[in-house]
Write an enzyme that holds these catalytic residues in place. Sequence first.
Site, PDB file in Angstrom:
ATOM      1  N   ASP A   1     -27.247  10.069 -51.095  1.00 15.42           N
ATOM      2  CA  ASP A   1     -26.558  11.359 -51.107  1.00 15.42           C
ATOM      3  C   ASP A   1     -26.756  12.120 -49.806  1.00 15.42           C
ATOM      4  OD1 ASP A   1     -26.085  10.531 -53.670  1.00 15.42           O
ATOM      5  OD2 ASP A   1     -26.616  12.437 -54.613  1.00 15.42           O
TER       6      ASP A   1
ATOM      7  N   SER B   1     -27.127  18.936 -54.280  1.00 12.89           N
ATOM      8  CA  SER B   1     -28.483  19.186 -53.769  1.00 12.89           C
ATOM      9  C   SER B   1     -28.670  18.560 -52.394  1.00 12.89           C
ATOM     10  CB  SER B   1     -29.534  18.640 -54.743  1.00 12.89           C
ATOM     11  OG  SER B   1     -29.483  17.223 -54.826  1.00 12.89           O
TER      12      SER B   1
END
Length: 397
Positions: free
Chosen positions: A205, A147
Site C-alpha cells: 500500500d 492509511s
Amino acid sequence: MCNTELIVSAPGKAILHGEHAVVHGKVALAVSVNLRTYLRLQPNPDGTIRLQLPNVEAFATWDVSSLQPLRPPCAADPWNMDKLDSALFQRLRDFAGFTEETLDTHSMAVLAFLYIYLSIFAESRELPSFTVTVWSELPPGAGLGSSAAFSVCLAAAMLSVQGSVSLPPLDTESTARWCKQDLELINMWAFQGEKVIHGTPSGVDNAVATWGGILRYRAGNITPLSRVPMLRILLTNTKVPRSTKLLVAGVRDKIKKFPSIMGPVLDSIDGISITCEQTLQEMAGHATPEHYSVLEELMDINQHHLDVIGVGHTSVDHLCRITLAQGLHSKLTGAGGGGCGITLLRPGTDSLVVQSVILELKDCGYDCWETSIGVPGVQLHSMSSMTADVLSVFNSY
C-alpha cells in the site's frame, strides 16, 4: 527549521488482480487510484504541534516541550528499520492515554503521526513547530490504502522540512515529484507509519502511494511496472463490512481441504495477473479495442475465481449484474466479502451510461466514484494547483 508551507498528496490503491492468491506466492497487481489524500503543513510561531484530521474527527495540540522527552535517544537508520521501535511506540501510547481497548482509527492515526514526527526529528536541535491538516477523498477502512496515503504524505512533508529530501522545483500552477532516491526514503518512513497502524503490513500500500502507477507484487518483491496506461474505472464501495483476517483464513482452509481443486484455481489467478501485466504493457504503446476486450474478460474470469475460493458476496454480485446490464465489466478488489469493486470504463464509454450506472449503484446504498487508476504517486502541490473543494476543507481549519 520550519518556515515554509507545504501541500502534498498521495493516491489510494486497489488490487487489479491477484488478491488472496498473493498470500500463496502468486502474482498480484496493485494500482494507484486517483482518490487522493491531501496534507497541508503550516509553520506555527507559538511552539505547538497541531494535528487536524477531519475525516476521522481527530484534533490534537501539543506543546513541543512536552514531546521533547519522548524522542528516541538516537535517530533510526532509515535503510535498516526492519522492526518498529517498540519502546517509542509504548511511550507514545502512554503519553496519548490510549489503551488496547481504545486503539481505533482515530488513535492509530495520531500514534502514526507522533511516531513519524519524533523519529524523523530525533536528532534535530529542537523539534519544529507546525500545523498538519490532512483531508482524504478515500473512505477509511475500505481497503483502499487510506492509511498508507496518510503515512506517505506525513513522511514526504516531514522529511522535506527536516531536509533529508529536497523539495522538487515547483511552478506556481503545477505539481512536482521527488527524485527516485528521495522517493525510496519517503517510502521507507511511510512503511514505519503503516507498521504503527497495521502491525505487519506487506508494504504494497505505501509503495503504491509513493510510486503510483501499477506495481507487481510477488513473495515480498515489489516491482513498479514501466510504461503502463492510465485507465478509467468506477470504484464502488458496497459498505458491507468484512474481516480480512477471517477471509484469508477461510481461503487457507479451503486450500487445505481441496488442494487438487484449489491449486489450479490459484495458478489460474496467477496466469490472469501475468496476462494482464503483459496486456497493460502493450497498451502503453498503443491501446486498441482488443486490449480492452482482454482486460474485460480477465476481470470476469477472476471474479468467478474469487467466488470459487469463497470471498465473493451478494453485494458484489449485485454490482456485477448492474454494470454488465450496461455492457460494463466488474470485479471485487481487495479482501472481498463485500468491500469494494472496480468497473472498467473504455475510453468511448458514453457518459450517460456511466451516470446511469452510478445512480443505480447509489440507489443500492453504495458509494461510487468515477476515477482513474495508474496515476502518479506522492506529489508536491502549488497552492494554485489545488481544487476548490480541497482548499475549502483546508481553509475551514
